[in-house]
Design a protein around this motif. Structure first.
Motif, PDB file in Angstrom:
ATOM      1  N   PRO A 149      98.520  20.863 121.695  1.00 35.63           N
ATOM      2  CA  PRO A 149      98.505  22.299 121.371  1.00 35.63           C
ATOM      3  C   PRO A 149      98.252  22.557 119.889  1.00 35.63           C
ATOM      4  CG  PRO A 149     100.364  21.816 122.811  1.00 35.63           C
ATOM      5  CD  PRO A 149      99.727  20.498 122.469  1.00 35.63           C
ATOM      6  N   GLU A 150      98.828  21.734 119.020  1.00 39.10           N
ATOM      7  CA  GLU A 150      98.726  21.979 117.576  1.00 39.10           C
ATOM      8  C   GLU A 150      97.286  21.929 117.077  1.00 39.10           C
ATOM      9  OE1 GLU A 150     100.944  20.204 119.015  1.00 39.10           O
ATOM     10  OE2 GLU A 150     102.890  20.966 118.350  1.00 39.10           O
ATOM     11  N   GLU A 151      96.443  21.173 117.779  1.00 37.55           N
ATOM     12  CA  GLU A 151      95.061  21.053 117.326  1.00 37.55           C
ATOM     13  C   GLU A 151      94.328  22.387 117.385  1.00 37.55           C
ATOM     14  OE1 GLU A 151      92.833  17.198 118.371  1.00 37.55           O
ATOM     15  OE2 GLU A 151      94.345  17.394 119.922  1.00 37.55           O
ATOM     16  N   ALA A 152      94.824  23.300 118.227  1.00 34.88           N
ATOM     17  CA  ALA A 152      94.142  24.585 118.398  1.00 34.88           C
ATOM     18  C   ALA A 152      94.164  25.405 117.110  1.00 34.88           C
ATOM     19  CB  ALA A 152      94.788  25.359 119.542  1.00 34.88           C
ATOM     20  N   LYS A 153      95.129  25.115 116.238  1.00 37.29           N
ATOM     21  CA  LYS A 153      95.278  25.895 115.004  1.00 37.29           C
ATOM     22  C   LYS A 153      94.046  25.851 114.114  1.00 37.29           C
ATOM     23  CE  LYS A 153     100.127  24.831 114.473  1.00 37.29           C
ATOM     24  NZ  LYS A 153     101.026  24.029 113.662  1.00 37.29           N
ATOM     25  N   ILE A 154      93.312  24.732 114.155  1.00 38.17           N
ATOM     26  CA  ILE A 154      92.227  24.559 113.184  1.00 38.17           C
ATOM     27  C   ILE A 154      90.858  24.921 113.755  1.00 38.17           C
ATOM     28  CG2 ILE A 154      93.339  22.778 111.785  1.00 38.17           C
ATOM     29  CD1 ILE A 154      91.584  20.822 113.569  1.00 38.17           C
ATOM     30  N   LEU A 155      90.809  25.331 115.013  1.00 33.23           N
ATOM     31  CA  LEU A 155      89.507  25.499 115.656  1.00 33.23           C
ATOM     32  C   LEU A 155      88.673  26.615 115.048  1.00 33.23           C
ATOM     33  CD1 LEU A 155      90.326  24.763 119.362  1.00 33.23           C
ATOM     34  CD2 LEU A 155      89.636  23.229 117.531  1.00 33.23           C
ATOM     35  N   LYS A 156      89.305  27.721 114.689  1.00 37.82           N
ATOM     36  CA  LYS A 156      88.549  28.839 114.121  1.00 37.82           C
ATOM     37  C   LYS A 156      87.895  28.423 112.808  1.00 37.82           C
ATOM     38  CE  LYS A 156      89.925  33.126 116.154  1.00 37.82           C
ATOM     39  NZ  LYS A 156      91.139  33.909 116.290  1.00 37.82           N
ATOM     40  N   GLU A 157      88.669  27.736 111.986  1.00 32.00           N
ATOM     41  CA  GLU A 157      88.127  27.250 110.709  1.00 32.00           C
ATOM     42  C   GLU A 157      86.919  26.361 110.923  1.00 32.00           C
ATOM     43  OE1 GLU A 157      90.861  25.212 108.006  1.00 32.00           O
ATOM     44  OE2 GLU A 157      92.440  26.081 109.265  1.00 32.00           O
ATOM     45  N   LEU A 158      86.975  25.579 111.980  1.00 34.26           N
ATOM     46  CA  LEU A 158      85.889  24.647 112.247  1.00 34.26           C
ATOM     47  C   LEU A 158      84.672  25.336 112.850  1.00 34.26           C
ATOM     48  CD1 LEU A 158      87.864  21.651 113.810  1.00 34.26           C
ATOM     49  CD2 LEU A 158      86.720  21.681 111.602  1.00 34.26           C
ATOM     50  N   GLY A 159      84.827  26.591 113.215  1.00 40.07           N
ATOM     51  CA  GLY A 159      83.706  27.302 113.807  1.00 40.07           C
ATOM     52  C   GLY A 159      83.531  27.031 115.288  1.00 40.07           C
ATOM     53  N   ALA A 160      84.607  26.614 115.953  1.00 35.31           N
ATOM     54  CA  ALA A 160      84.511  26.384 117.399  1.00 35.31           C
ATOM     55  C   ALA A 160      84.679  27.713 118.124  1.00 35.31           C
ATOM     56  CB  ALA A 160      85.595  25.407 117.841  1.00 35.31           C
ATOM     57  N   LYS A 161      83.913  27.876 119.215  1.00 33.22           N
ATOM     58  CA  LYS A 161      84.001  29.119 119.985  1.00 33.22           C
ATOM     59  C   LYS A 161      85.225  29.126 120.887  1.00 33.22           C
ATOM     60  CE  LYS A 161      79.904  31.175 119.233  1.00 33.22           C
ATOM     61  NZ  LYS A 161      79.722  32.542 118.814  1.00 33.22           N
ATOM     62  N   GLY A 162      85.781  27.973 121.090  1.00 32.74           N
ATOM     63  CA  GLY A 162      86.940  27.895 121.972  1.00 32.74           C
ATOM     64  C   GLY A 162      87.235  26.465 122.353  1.00 32.74           C
ATOM     65  N   ILE A 163      88.080  26.325 123.360  1.00 36.76           N
ATOM     66  CA  ILE A 163      88.485  24.995 123.798  1.00 36.76           C
ATOM     67  C   ILE A 163      87.716  24.645 125.068  1.00 36.76           C
ATOM     68  CG2 ILE A 163      90.424  23.589 124.577  1.00 36.76           C
ATOM     69  CD1 ILE A 163      92.207  25.502 122.911  1.00 36.76           C
ATOM     70  N   GLY A 164      86.790  23.712 124.946  1.00 38.11           N
ATOM     71  CA  GLY A 164      85.975  23.299 126.087  1.00 38.11           C
ATOM     72  C   GLY A 164      86.838  22.617 127.134  1.00 38.11           C
ATOM     73  N   ILE A 165      87.701  21.728 126.647  1.00 36.10           N
ATOM     74  CA  ILE A 165      88.655  21.072 127.543  1.00 36.10           C
ATOM     75  C   ILE A 165      89.999  20.969 126.826  1.00 36.10           C
ATOM     76  CG2 ILE A 165      89.257  18.986 128.830  1.00 36.10           C
ATOM     77  CD1 ILE A 165      86.355  18.143 128.777  1.00 36.10           C
ATOM     78  N   PHE A 166      91.042  21.482 127.456  1.00 34.07           N
ATOM     79  CA  PHE A 166      92.378  21.140 126.989  1.00 34.07           C
ATOM     80  C   PHE A 166      92.875  20.072 127.938  1.00 34.07           C
ATOM     81  CE2 PHE A 166      97.062  21.719 127.037  1.00 34.07           C
ATOM     82  CZ  PHE A 166      97.278  21.269 125.755  1.00 34.07           C
ATOM     83  N   ARG A 167      93.038  18.851 127.413  1.00 30.77           N
ATOM     84  CA  ARG A 167      93.406  17.722 128.275  1.00 30.77           C
ATOM     85  C   ARG A 167      94.910  17.716 128.494  1.00 30.77           C
ATOM     86  NH1 ARG A 167      90.359  14.893 124.299  1.00 30.77           N
ATOM     87  NH2 ARG A 167      88.190  14.612 124.907  1.00 30.77           N
ATOM     88  N   THR A 168      95.303  18.218 129.644  1.00 32.05           N
ATOM     89  CA  THR A 168      96.741  18.329 129.892  1.00 32.05           C
ATOM     90  C   THR A 168      97.397  16.974 130.133  1.00 32.05           C
ATOM     91  OG1 THR A 168      96.297  18.701 132.216  1.00 32.05           O
ATOM     92  CG2 THR A 168      96.591  20.648 130.845  1.00 32.05           C
TER      93      THR A 168
END
Lengths: 517, 91
Positions: free
Chosen positions: A262-281
């Motif tokens: 979950p914590e990895e989601a914090k940096i996605l906007k900065e990286l320019g990602a449009k979203g989470i392609g796969i969240f590996r549960t």
């Protein structure tokens, strides 16, 4: 003369520095055989105190870092092992009887390790490994032969060690070590996961401590798995992952991130990602010591949603099996034979717990549910039926459930027409697809003649899927999605969405902007 | 000394985190606290995590809980309740 060793990539990024060797050298043979009771007891308690202090310190640091707490729950258990009152009693008694402390420590831990390994229970066998690790940790304190972090000047150096534990890696970061070469380790080990999340490049190279020499200047490439001794001038160090991000110009291709925690989601906007392609549960299963309850699973997913804001999120049903078998589940036969959704189809009770947690976490939202390893449309229909049944039993269902299929077997590619009729979107899992397509181990690199343009098996598969489903509905995930060998063919076939490990997004963005804009 | 039968009711038996919870509770008391498997007589000190793990007590195992010492009444009640509650493993 520069010289290149080919190893295995464990954590991406490129780092250059002087090699520093750090591993346990002294053997217990150098110890005096005659021991005085008081001195030896004092030495034992000193080692015990040092070990406890280290572990406590580790705990404190971890609570401040952005590492997943579960990964390090293990430290708590280690602390209890060494604080076990029967342990100190036993050792002191043995020293009184004339044995050196190290012999007593070994006897105590080996006895328990033997008892647990012979228990026939895979969970307990795994704990036997923990016991052996704690034993080594204590003996290292006793002999003062652990990685001597005082001696490692650190900053700017590349660490070489036979093995780096998840505990060591905290020191690696604090010392400013730029990269790591290990002899043992795997992509899915906790150490590698931690290295990736901290942005420290890491390569596995067999017999590294023999092939490399202390003080040599090397460049390690954690994306390719290379160690280059005395690299040529032209070789550029690439900034370590999360720190420098290329300008966010608009690209004709959308980039998404595949994340594990979950914590990895914090940096996605900065990286320019449009979203989470796969969240590996599956990591909520893998970093634990027992099956997570429905509440625990729901909490874990809610934690993710706290960080995602308005980003698109695809939640993947846990892809267990294959190389992803939790230690506590080693006894489950079906997990060895089947993977992904087919495992859960045989273990419907476990699936219902899992899916209820996911559905509940998405109360009042749109749930985009990705089904792993789909080989047949029936598998999608099965999931839909269970999900709909579970939704009926809930007071607060999601607003909407949108289904997606992971296509990562040749059967899935060939059955795509029928599968497509059941789903709203499709994600191609290129790592597994490559492995199953060529009959080659996931960890292994393809020989060059199997790359495009010579061999087009993967490219043709992607094209076929795009033709059937339409480019808008298709995301390509995995290594192929960032491979400059493949991208020209794929993008010219109309591919519009890529999803990669967040660590690779900056690299991928700069390549795309150079070649597409 | 107090002694009574208790049953392991946790889904996966006494694994590391359950053992840790038992140790934490038992360590609050001065009394000696032991559990013994009824079927094979194996014993473990409830203040010893490795001893508890090595018991290999799975769900449904019947144990004798033995508490002996100056605070045995309180300790016995607390331990008995811990086993009866199914030993909550959540943090």
């Amino acid at each position: 003369m520069s010289k290149t060793f080919k190893g295995k990539p464990l954590s991406p990024g490129i780092a250059k520095g002087r090699l520093v060797f750090a591993f346990h050298v002294r053997s217990e043979g150098e110890l005096p055989s005659e021991v005085g009771f008081v001195d030896e007891v004092r030495r034992f308690f000193k080692a015990l105190g040092a070990a406890r202090k280290d572990l406590e310190l580790m705990k404190a640091r971890i609570s401040k870092s952005r590492m997943q707490k579960e990964v390090f729950d293990v430290i708590d258990v280690y602390l209890m092992f060494i604080e076990d009152p029967t342990f100190a009693d036993f050792v002191v008694e043995q020293i009184r009887a004339g044995k050196p402390a190290y012999v007593a420590i070994k006897e105590y831990f080996n006895d328990y390790a033997d008892r647990l390994s012979s228990a026939g229970d895979p969970y307990l066998r795994e704990r036997a490994k923990d016991i052996k690790y704690v034993k080594r940790f204590l003996l290292n304190k006793l002999f003062q032969t652990e990685i001597d972090w005082e001696e490692v000047s650190g900053r700017g150096e590349i660490l070489v060690a036979p093995f780096v534990s998840p505990v060591d890696i905290v020191n690696v970061v604090e010392k400013g070590i730029k990269g790591i070469v290990v002899e043992k380790g795997s992509e899915t080990s906790h150490t590698s996961i931690v290295a990736r999340s901290l942005g420290v490049p890491m390569v596995k190279l067999e017999d590294a401590t023999e092939k490399l020499r202390e003080g040599e200047v090397v460049l390690i490439d954690g994306s390719e798995g290379k160690v280059i001794v005395e690299p040529a001038e032209g070789y550029q160090e690439r900034p370590v992952i999360f720190k420098e991000i290329p300008e966010k110009e608009e690209l004709p291709v959308e980039i998404y991130a595949n994340i594990d925690f979950p914590e990895e989601a914090k940096i996605l906007k900065e990286l320019g990602a449009k979203g989470i392609g796969i969240f590996r549960t599956e990591y909520m299963f893998l970093v634990r010591r027992d099956w997570p309850s429905e509440q625990e699973q729901e909490r874990y997913i809610r934690k993710l949603l706290k960080h995602t804001g308005d980003l698109l999120v695809n939640i993947r049903i846990a892809d267990l099996g294959g190389d992803k078998v939790p230690v506590y589940a080693e006894g489950i036969r079906e997990l060895l034979d089947y993977r992904g959704i087919r495992f859960f189809m045989l273990k419907e009770d476990l699936f219902r717990i899992h899916i209820r947690a996911v559905i509940k976490a998405f109360a009042g939202r749109t749930l985009r549910l990705l089904i792993p390893m789909v080989s047949d449309a029936y598998e999608v229909r099965w999931v839909k039926k269970v999900v709909e049944e579970e939704i009926k039993s809930l007071d607060h269902p999601p607003d909407e459930v949108v289904y997606g299929a992971m296509i990562e077997t040749p059967a899935g590619v060939l059955e795509i027409r029928k599968i497509n009729q059941e789903v709203d979107f499709v994600s191609i899992g290129s790592n597994d697809l490559t492995s199953f397509m060529f009959g080659i181990d996931r960890e292994c690199r393809l020989p060059e003649y199997l790359d495009p343009p010579n061999n087009m098996a993967i490219v043709e598969s992607v094209k076929r899927i795009i033709r059937v489903c339409g480019a808008e509905r298709v995301t390509l995930c995995g290594e192929v999605a960032r491979s400059t060998k493949y991208l020209p063919y794929l993008l010219s076939s109309g591919l519009k969405k890529l999803s990669v490990n967040p660590a690779f997004i900056p690299e991928l963005r700069s390549w795309l902007s150079e070649h597409l804009n | 000394m107090k002694r009574e039968k208790v049953v392991v009711s946790n889904r996966y038996g006494i694994h590391a985190r359950v053992a840790a919870t038992i140790v934490k509770e038992a360590s609050k008391y001065k009394s000696d606290i032991y559990i013994e498997k009824v079927d094979d007589g194996m014993r473990a000190n409830c203040k010893s995590i490795l001893g508890l793990l090595a018991l290999g007590a799975s769900k449904g195992t019947i144990l004798n809980l033995e508490v002996d010492g100056e605070d045995e009444t309180d300790a016995f009640e607390a331990m008995k309740q811990l086993f009866e509650s199914g030993i909550e493993e959540n943090e």
